[in-house]
Design a protein around this motif. Structure first.
Motif, PDB file in Angstrom:
ATOM      1  N   ARG A 124       0.524  -6.652 -10.648  1.00  0.00           N
ATOM      2  CA  ARG A 124      -0.461  -7.296 -10.580  1.00  0.00           C
ATOM      3  C   ARG A 124      -0.902  -7.685  -9.176  1.00  0.00           C
ATOM      4  O   ARG A 124      -1.937  -7.970  -8.859  1.00  0.00           O
ATOM      5  CB  ARG A 124      -0.619  -8.735 -11.558  1.00  0.00           C
ATOM      6  CG  ARG A 124      -0.316  -8.363 -13.009  1.00  0.00           C
ATOM      7  CD  ARG A 124      -0.432  -9.436 -14.166  1.00  0.00           C
ATOM      8  NE  ARG A 124      -1.485 -10.299 -13.867  1.00  0.00           N
ATOM      9  CZ  ARG A 124      -1.249 -11.535 -13.621  1.00  0.00           C
ATOM     10  NH1 ARG A 124       0.068 -12.159 -13.823  1.00  0.00           N
ATOM     11  NH2 ARG A 124      -2.102 -12.331 -13.370  1.00  0.00           N
ATOM     12  N   TRP A 125       0.263  -8.079  -8.544  1.00  0.00           N
ATOM     13  CA  TRP A 125       0.138  -8.512  -7.023  1.00  0.00           C
ATOM     14  C   TRP A 125       1.123  -8.021  -6.108  1.00  0.00           C
ATOM     15  O   TRP A 125       2.268  -7.597  -6.651  1.00  0.00           O
ATOM     16  CB  TRP A 125       0.596 -10.423  -7.039  1.00  0.00           C
ATOM     17  CG  TRP A 125      -0.657 -10.962  -7.484  1.00  0.00           C
ATOM     18  CD1 TRP A 125      -0.792 -11.669  -8.681  1.00  0.00           C
ATOM     19  CD2 TRP A 125      -1.736 -11.641  -6.742  1.00  0.00           C
ATOM     20  NE1 TRP A 125      -2.007 -12.523  -9.123  1.00  0.00           N
ATOM     21  CE2 TRP A 125      -2.848 -12.211  -7.856  1.00  0.00           C
ATOM     22  CE3 TRP A 125      -2.412 -11.475  -5.469  1.00  0.00           C
ATOM     23  CZ2 TRP A 125      -3.971 -12.833  -7.583  1.00  0.00           C
ATOM     24  CZ3 TRP A 125      -3.556 -12.033  -5.202  1.00  0.00           C
ATOM     25  CH2 TRP A 125      -4.531 -12.842  -6.146  1.00  0.00           C
ATOM     26  N   LEU A 126       0.798  -7.721  -5.007  1.00  0.00           N
ATOM     27  CA  LEU A 126       1.788  -7.367  -3.802  1.00  0.00           C
ATOM     28  C   LEU A 126       1.662  -8.453  -2.796  1.00  0.00           C
ATOM     29  O   LEU A 126       0.650  -8.819  -2.499  1.00  0.00           O
ATOM     30  CB  LEU A 126       1.076  -6.148  -3.296  1.00  0.00           C
ATOM     31  CG  LEU A 126       1.954  -5.657  -2.262  1.00  0.00           C
ATOM     32  CD1 LEU A 126       3.523  -5.352  -2.328  1.00  0.00           C
ATOM     33  CD2 LEU A 126       1.399  -4.115  -1.267  1.00  0.00           C
ATOM     34  N   ALA A 127       2.976  -9.019  -2.595  1.00  0.00           N
ATOM     35  CA  ALA A 127       2.850 -10.208  -1.700  1.00  0.00           C
ATOM     36  C   ALA A 127       3.603  -9.513  -0.434  1.00  0.00           C
ATOM     37  O   ALA A 127       4.939  -9.471  -0.682  1.00  0.00           O
ATOM     38  CB  ALA A 127       3.401 -11.198  -2.091  1.00  0.00           C
ATOM     39  N   VAL A 128       3.144  -9.503   0.498  1.00  0.00           N
ATOM     40  CA  VAL A 128       3.912  -8.866   1.762  1.00  0.00           C
ATOM     41  C   VAL A 128       4.193 -10.339   2.735  1.00  0.00           C
ATOM     42  O   VAL A 128       3.688 -11.045   3.090  1.00  0.00           O
ATOM     43  CB  VAL A 128       2.743  -8.172   2.783  1.00  0.00           C
ATOM     44  CG1 VAL A 128       3.589  -7.775   4.225  1.00  0.00           C
ATOM     45  CG2 VAL A 128       2.426  -6.609   2.000  1.00  0.00           C
ATOM     46  N   LEU A 129       5.703 -10.187   2.924  1.00  0.00           N
ATOM     47  CA  LEU A 129       6.180 -11.506   3.674  1.00  0.00           C
ATOM     48  C   LEU A 129       6.243 -11.139   5.143  1.00  0.00           C
ATOM     49  O   LEU A 129       7.272 -10.721   5.891  1.00  0.00           O
ATOM     50  CB  LEU A 129       7.644 -11.638   3.050  1.00  0.00           C
ATOM     51  CG  LEU A 129       7.585 -12.237   1.658  1.00  0.00           C
ATOM     52  CD1 LEU A 129       7.806 -10.912   0.548  1.00  0.00           C
ATOM     53  CD2 LEU A 129       8.720 -13.235   1.573  1.00  0.00           C
ATOM     54  N   GLY A 130       5.121 -11.476   5.688  1.00  0.00           N
ATOM     55  CA  GLY A 130       4.873 -11.520   7.175  1.00  0.00           C
ATOM     56  C   GLY A 130       3.562 -10.851   7.440  1.00  0.00           C
ATOM     57  O   GLY A 130       3.073  -9.827   7.272  1.00  0.00           O
ATOM     58  N   VAL A 131       2.760 -11.803   8.183  1.00  0.00           N
ATOM     59  CA  VAL A 131       1.372 -11.489   8.410  1.00  0.00           C
ATOM     60  C   VAL A 131       1.169 -10.409   9.634  1.00  0.00           C
ATOM     61  O   VAL A 131       0.168  -9.677   9.385  1.00  0.00           O
ATOM     62  CB  VAL A 131       0.531 -12.700   8.965  1.00  0.00           C
ATOM     63  CG1 VAL A 131       0.841 -13.313  10.117  1.00  0.00           C
ATOM     64  CG2 VAL A 131      -1.019 -12.611   8.913  1.00  0.00           C
ATOM     65  N   THR A 132       1.878 -10.399  10.514  1.00  0.00           N
ATOM     66  CA  THR A 132       1.899  -9.364  11.579  1.00  0.00           C
ATOM     67  C   THR A 132       2.239  -7.951  11.173  1.00  0.00           C
ATOM     68  O   THR A 132       1.619  -6.984  11.309  1.00  0.00           O
ATOM     69  CB  THR A 132       2.824  -9.783  12.804  1.00  0.00           C
ATOM     70  OG1 THR A 132       2.453 -11.122  13.185  1.00  0.00           O
ATOM     71  CG2 THR A 132       2.838  -8.616  13.777  1.00  0.00           C
ATOM     72  N   ALA A 186      -1.537 -18.562  -8.695  1.00  0.00           N
ATOM     73  CA  ALA A 186      -2.588 -17.272  -8.837  1.00  0.00           C
ATOM     74  C   ALA A 186      -2.166 -16.345  -9.945  1.00  0.00           C
ATOM     75  O   ALA A 186      -2.818 -15.754 -10.485  1.00  0.00           O
ATOM     76  CB  ALA A 186      -2.909 -16.698  -7.400  1.00  0.00           C
ATOM     77  N   ALA A 187      -0.679 -15.800  -9.882  1.00  0.00           N
ATOM     78  CA  ALA A 187      -0.239 -15.113 -10.563  1.00  0.00           C
ATOM     79  C   ALA A 187      -0.006 -15.572 -12.150  1.00  0.00           C
ATOM     80  O   ALA A 187      -0.025 -14.665 -12.966  1.00  0.00           O
ATOM     81  CB  ALA A 187       1.301 -14.744 -10.101  1.00  0.00           C
TER      82      ALA A 187
END
Length: 189
Positions: A124-132, A186-187
């Motif tokens: 449902r969600w993909l969460a990337v750990l690092g904005v750069t 949100a999840a």
């Protein structure tokens, strides 16, 4: 600093040197609520075979403090994550001492591989750990921590979390857990 009952796994210097470039298998299942995506495995993780295993990494405490898990899991308990609707993958598969050892091309290629992985797993969600790392992998320079309202991978919504590495001094553990908690809320919707 091991908790009571925790296996004592402390790689030697030789173990860490041998882990350079080693691959770390994903912890995934189809239909997860959230697929958490690190930048790449560190040498400690590659040497132990467990994601976010380096002492001082705040991933496991933040995951618990945010309410994703009922207790703080140890890295060697990572296989429990799918039972909580969670999984772990990485943008780049190659283990390095520091994420800044990766090339832009490796991160961009990792983004393409991640697209295919998400298409097959359909979280449902993909969460990337690092904005750069997210900016590089997804070719956008203006992304910020939080939900990416104007981007998705098919039906999978995108979120950026701060990098939980102890080297990321911009976020305290409480602030990091707060960002994880926003994703959790949100999840659950």
């Amino acid at each position: 600093m091991n908790r009571p009952g925790a296996p004592r796994v402390r790689p030697t210097r030789e173990d860490l040197l041998a882990a350079a470039g080693r691959l770390l298998p994903d912890v995934v299942a189809p239909g997860l609520d959230v697929l958490l995506c690190g930048i790449n495995p560190g040498l400690w993780s590659a040497a132990t075979g467990h994601h976010f295993a380096r002492p001082g990494n705040r991933f496991w405490p933040a995951l618990h403090l945010s309410g994703f898990t009922p207790r703080e899991l140890r890295p060697d308990e990572q296989e429990l994550l799918p039972g909580y609707g969670l999984g772990i993958t990485n943008l780049a598969a190659r283990a390095t001492a520091r994420a800044d050892e990766l090339t832009r091309d490796e991160l961009a290629e990792g983004g393409a591989i991640l697209h295919a992985k998400v298409a097959g797993l359909a979280p449902r969600w993909l969460a990337v750990l690092g904005v750069t790392a997210f900016r590089t992998a997804f070719g956008t320079q203006h992304a910020k921590v939080g939900p990416q309202e104007d981007a998705s991978l098919g039906a999978t919504r995108l979120w950026i979390l701060p990098n939980p590495s102890g080297l990321n001094a911009h976020y305290t553990l409480d602030a990091l857990a707060g960002e994880f908690a926003k994703l959790r809320a949100a999840a659950l919707r």
